[in-house]
Design a protein around this motif. Structure first.
Motif, PDB file in Angstrom:
ATOM      1  N   SER A  19       0.853  -1.196   0.000  1.00 19.12           N
ATOM      2  CA  SER A  19       0.000   0.000   0.000  1.00 19.12           C
ATOM      3  C   SER A  19       0.884   1.241   0.000  1.00 19.12           C
ATOM      4  O   SER A  19       1.916   1.282   0.674  1.00 19.12           O
ATOM      5  N   LYS A  20       0.460   2.254  -0.761  1.00 16.35           N
ATOM      6  CA  LYS A  20       1.190   3.515  -0.804  1.00 16.35           C
ATOM      7  C   LYS A  20       0.202   4.649  -0.576  1.00 16.35           C
ATOM      8  O   LYS A  20      -0.714   4.851  -1.375  1.00 16.35           O
ATOM      9  N   ASP A  21       0.392   5.360   0.536  1.00 15.55           N
ATOM     10  CA  ASP A  21      -0.397   6.544   0.849  1.00 15.55           C
ATOM     11  C   ASP A  21       0.584   7.703   0.945  1.00 15.55           C
ATOM     12  O   ASP A  21       1.547   7.647   1.711  1.00 15.55           O
ATOM     13  N   SER A  22       0.357   8.753   0.153  1.00 19.81           N
ATOM     14  CA  SER A  22       1.300   9.872   0.142  1.00 19.81           C
ATOM     15  C   SER A  22       0.559  11.196   0.028  1.00 19.81           C
ATOM     16  O   SER A  22      -0.625  11.236  -0.300  1.00 19.81           O
ATOM     17  N   VAL A  23       1.303  12.273   0.298  1.00 20.04           N
ATOM     18  CA  VAL A  23       0.792  13.629   0.145  1.00 20.04           C
ATOM     19  C   VAL A  23       1.799  14.438  -0.664  1.00 20.04           C
ATOM     20  O   VAL A  23       2.976  14.081  -0.749  1.00 20.04           O
ATOM     21  N   THR A  24       1.323  15.520  -1.253  1.00 21.35           N
ATOM     22  CA  THR A  24       2.196  16.459  -1.952  1.00 21.35           C
ATOM     23  C   THR A  24       2.206  17.750  -1.154  1.00 21.35           C
ATOM     24  O   THR A  24       1.147  18.299  -0.832  1.00 21.35           O
ATOM     25  N   VAL A  25       3.408  18.230  -0.842  1.00 23.72           N
ATOM     26  CA  VAL A  25       3.570  19.467  -0.085  1.00 23.72           C
ATOM     27  C   VAL A  25       4.120  20.518  -1.038  1.00 23.72           C
ATOM     28  O   VAL A  25       5.134  20.293  -1.695  1.00 23.72           O
ATOM     29  N   THR A  26       3.441  21.666  -1.127  1.00 23.32           N
ATOM     30  CA  THR A  26       3.928  22.730  -2.003  1.00 23.32           C
ATOM     31  C   THR A  26       4.901  23.598  -1.223  1.00 23.32           C
ATOM     32  O   THR A  26       4.646  23.964  -0.073  1.00 23.32           O
ATOM     33  N   ASP A  27       6.031  23.920  -1.853  1.00 24.43           N
ATOM     34  CA  ASP A  27       7.064  24.743  -1.241  1.00 24.43           C
ATOM     35  C   ASP A  27       7.208  26.038  -2.028  1.00 24.43           C
ATOM     36  O   ASP A  27       7.178  26.032  -3.263  1.00 24.43           O
ATOM     37  N   LYS A  28       7.399  27.131  -1.317  1.00 23.45           N
ATOM     38  CA  LYS A  28       7.625  28.434  -1.934  1.00 23.45           C
ATOM     39  C   LYS A  28       9.001  28.928  -1.503  1.00 23.45           C
ATOM     40  O   LYS A  28       9.316  28.944  -0.319  1.00 23.45           O
ATOM     41  N   PRO A  29       9.841  29.350  -2.464  1.00 24.99           N
ATOM     42  CA  PRO A  29      11.159  29.859  -2.089  1.00 24.99           C
ATOM     43  C   PRO A  29      11.057  31.236  -1.422  1.00 24.99           C
ATOM     44  O   PRO A  29      10.175  32.018  -1.736  1.00 24.99           O
ATOM     45  N   GLU A  31      13.653  34.630   0.167  1.00 23.28           N
ATOM     46  CA  GLU A  31      14.946  35.251  -0.121  1.00 23.28           C
ATOM     47  C   GLU A  31      16.069  34.669   0.719  1.00 23.28           C
ATOM     48  O   GLU A  31      17.164  34.439   0.246  1.00 23.28           O
ATOM     49  N   SER A  32      15.811  34.460   1.990  1.00 28.30           N
ATOM     50  CA  SER A  32      16.858  33.892   2.838  1.00 28.30           C
ATOM     51  C   SER A  32      16.254  32.795   3.705  1.00 28.30           C
ATOM     52  O   SER A  32      15.123  32.878   4.143  1.00 28.30           O
ATOM     53  N   GLY A  33      17.014  31.759   3.900  1.00 23.93           N
ATOM     54  CA  GLY A  33      16.563  30.673   4.756  1.00 23.93           C
ATOM     55  C   GLY A  33      15.875  29.565   3.980  1.00 23.93           C
ATOM     56  O   GLY A  33      16.048  29.413   2.777  1.00 23.93           O
ATOM     57  N   GLN A  34      15.096  28.811   4.701  1.00 23.71           N
ATOM     58  CA  GLN A  34      14.435  27.632   4.171  1.00 23.71           C
ATOM     59  C   GLN A  34      13.185  27.982   3.373  1.00 23.71           C
ATOM     60  O   GLN A  34      12.563  29.014   3.616  1.00 23.71           O
ATOM     61  N   ASP A  35      12.816  27.104   2.439  1.00 26.69           N
ATOM     62  CA  ASP A  35      11.558  27.278   1.699  1.00 26.69           C
ATOM     63  C   ASP A  35      10.382  27.193   2.664  1.00 26.69           C
ATOM     64  O   ASP A  35      10.449  26.507   3.692  1.00 26.69           O
ATOM     65  N   VAL A  36       9.303  27.880   2.311  1.00 27.19           N
ATOM     66  CA  VAL A  36       8.100  27.877   3.139  1.00 27.19           C
ATOM     67  C   VAL A  36       7.103  26.909   2.523  1.00 27.19           C
ATOM     68  O   VAL A  36       6.810  26.984   1.333  1.00 27.19           O
ATOM     69  N   SER A  37       6.589  25.999   3.329  1.00 25.86           N
ATOM     70  CA  SER A  37       5.558  25.058   2.880  1.00 25.86           C
ATOM     71  C   SER A  37       4.213  25.598   3.325  1.00 25.86           C
ATOM     72  O   SER A  37       4.022  25.907   4.498  1.00 25.86           O
ATOM     73  N   ASP A  38       3.277  25.698   2.363  1.00 19.67           N
ATOM     74  CA  ASP A  38       2.005  26.328   2.718  1.00 19.67           C
ATOM     75  C   ASP A  38       0.771  25.495   2.409  1.00 19.67           C
ATOM     76  O   ASP A  38      -0.335  25.921   2.674  1.00 19.67           O
ATOM     77  N   HIS A  39       0.941  24.315   1.838  1.00 21.48           N
ATOM     78  CA  HIS A  39      -0.249  23.534   1.470  1.00 21.48           C
ATOM     79  C   HIS A  39       0.103  22.050   1.408  1.00 21.48           C
ATOM     80  O   HIS A  39       1.198  21.685   0.985  1.00 21.48           O
ATOM     81  N   VAL A  40      -0.826  21.205   1.808  1.00 21.69           N
ATOM     82  CA  VAL A  40      -0.663  19.753   1.725  1.00 21.69           C
ATOM     83  C   VAL A  40      -1.858  19.185   0.982  1.00 21.69           C
ATOM     84  O   VAL A  40      -3.004  19.520   1.278  1.00 21.69           O
ATOM     85  N   LYS A  41      -1.582  18.357  -0.034  1.00 19.45           N
ATOM     86  CA  LYS A  41      -2.648  17.746  -0.826  1.00 19.45           C
ATOM     87  C   LYS A  41      -2.514  16.227  -0.748  1.00 19.45           C
ATOM     88  O   LYS A  41      -1.443  15.675  -0.981  1.00 19.45           O
ATOM     89  N   GLN A  42      -3.606  15.554  -0.411  1.00 20.89           N
ATOM     90  CA  GLN A  42      -3.625  14.093  -0.317  1.00 20.89           C
ATOM     91  C   GLN A  42      -3.617  13.481  -1.711  1.00 20.89           C
ATOM     92  O   GLN A  42      -4.438  13.842  -2.549  1.00 20.89           O
ATOM     93  N   ASN A  43      -2.695  12.594  -1.980  1.00 21.26           N
ATOM     94  CA  ASN A  43      -2.639  11.867  -3.247  1.00 21.26           C
ATOM     95  C   ASN A  43      -3.492  10.609  -3.141  1.00 21.26           C
ATOM     96  O   ASN A  43      -3.724  10.102  -2.041  1.00 21.26           O
ATOM     97  N   PRO A  44      -3.937  10.067  -4.264  1.00 19.02           N
ATOM     98  CA  PRO A  44      -4.738   8.843  -4.194  1.00 19.02           C
ATOM     99  C   PRO A  44      -3.914   7.663  -3.683  1.00 19.02           C
ATOM    100  O   PRO A  44      -2.721   7.567  -3.964  1.00 19.02           O
ATOM    101  N   SER A  45      -4.568   6.799  -2.918  1.00 21.31           N
ATOM    102  CA  SER A  45      -3.901   5.596  -2.418  1.00 21.31           C
ATOM    103  C   SER A  45      -3.694   4.621  -3.562  1.00 21.31           C
ATOM    104  O   SER A  45      -4.543   4.491  -4.446  1.00 21.31           O
ATOM    105  N   ILE A  46      -2.562   3.947  -3.546  1.00 21.67           N
ATOM    106  CA  ILE A  46      -2.241   2.957  -4.573  1.00 21.67           C
ATOM    107  C   ILE A  46      -1.898   1.648  -3.869  1.00 21.67           C
ATOM    108  O   ILE A  46      -1.131   1.633  -2.904  1.00 21.67           O
ATOM    109  N   ILE A  47      -2.474   0.560  -4.347  1.00 20.85           N
ATOM    110  CA  ILE A  47      -2.207  -0.767  -3.790  1.00 20.85           C
ATOM    111  C   ILE A  47      -1.719  -1.667  -4.912  1.00 20.85           C
ATOM    112  O   ILE A  47      -2.321  -1.713  -5.985  1.00 20.85           O
ATOM    113  N   SER A  48      -0.644  -2.387  -4.643  1.00 18.73           N
ATOM    114  CA  SER A  48      -0.149  -3.416  -5.565  1.00 18.73           C
ATOM    115  C   SER A  48      -0.294  -4.751  -4.865  1.00 18.73           C
ATOM    116  O   SER A  48       0.194  -4.914  -3.737  1.00 18.73           O
ATOM    117  N   ILE A  49      -0.979  -5.683  -5.531  1.00 22.23           N
ATOM    118  CA  ILE A  49      -1.131  -7.024  -4.945  1.00 22.23           C
ATOM    119  C   ILE A  49      -0.555  -8.045  -5.905  1.00 22.23           C
ATOM    120  O   ILE A  49      -0.667  -7.919  -7.122  1.00 22.23           O
TER     121      ILE A  49
END
Length: 178
Positions: A19-29, A31-49
């Motif tokens: 089973s694979k359950d994942s999310v996509t996190v959007t990052d915004k650059p 000027e200085s320091g780390q990228d800012v993450s402002d949104h999380v989107k649920q990806n569809p679950s995938i199952i391999s049997i």
């Protein structure tokens, strides 16, 4: 013991279930320091049997699975994990010597979300009385800002006649040859 099922098809042997359950996190650059993450989107679950179908009904089960895939049926999968709204994305199978009346298979399932449209009725009300009536609903303002428009050329009536006598439609007379 609980059997593994996909829709109405019961599997004979399941060797593995991934089973694979994942999310996509959007990052915004920034000027200085780390990228800012402002949104999380649920990806569809995938199952391999991976497993095997055995016995005389293995061909019927394969046809049923292929029909589910062709029709895009939303299925419920019950195994080690339970998922609903699954579609069959891939069916890989191998008909080998070791399984005379059956086959080995790899099936990839993907969970889908179905969007539904909703129709809403908008009531226009009189701003003074706060009540809705037919007079007000027919007097809804038409579009007022149409953006930048191209000027329309005006057609001059009898344009050919004016040219014959060397007349201009704006100034009425032009220089005539002597």
């Amino acid at each position: 013991m609980r059997r593994v099922k996909l829709g109405d098809v019961e599997f004979d042997v399941i060797e593995s279930e991934n089973s694979k359950d994942s999310v996509t996190v959007t990052d915004k650059p920034v000027e200085s320091g780390q990228d800012v993450s402002d949104h999380v989107k649920q990806n569809p679950s995938i199952i391999s049997i991976r497993g095997q179908m055995t016995g005389y009904d293995a061909a019927d089960k394969l046809q049923k699975l292929k029909q589910y895939q062709k029709d895009g049926d939303l299925l419920k999968y019950v195994g080690r994990n339970a998922y609903s709204n699954m579609i069959i994305e891939e069916i890989d199978r191998e008909h080998g010597v070791a399984n005379r009346f059956g086959y080995q298979f790899d099936i990839k399932l993907k969970q889908v979300r179905i969007a539904t449209a909703k129709e809403v009725q908008i009531k226009v009300t009189n701003p003074k009385t706060k009540k809705s009536d037919k007079k007000i609903s027919t007097k809804v303002k038409k579009t007022s800002n149409k953006g930048k428009q191209q000027p329309k050329s005006k057609k001059v009536p009898n344009e050919n006649a004016l040219a014959k006598y060397n007349l201009d439609s704006k100034h009425k007379a032009t220089i005539r040859p002597i």
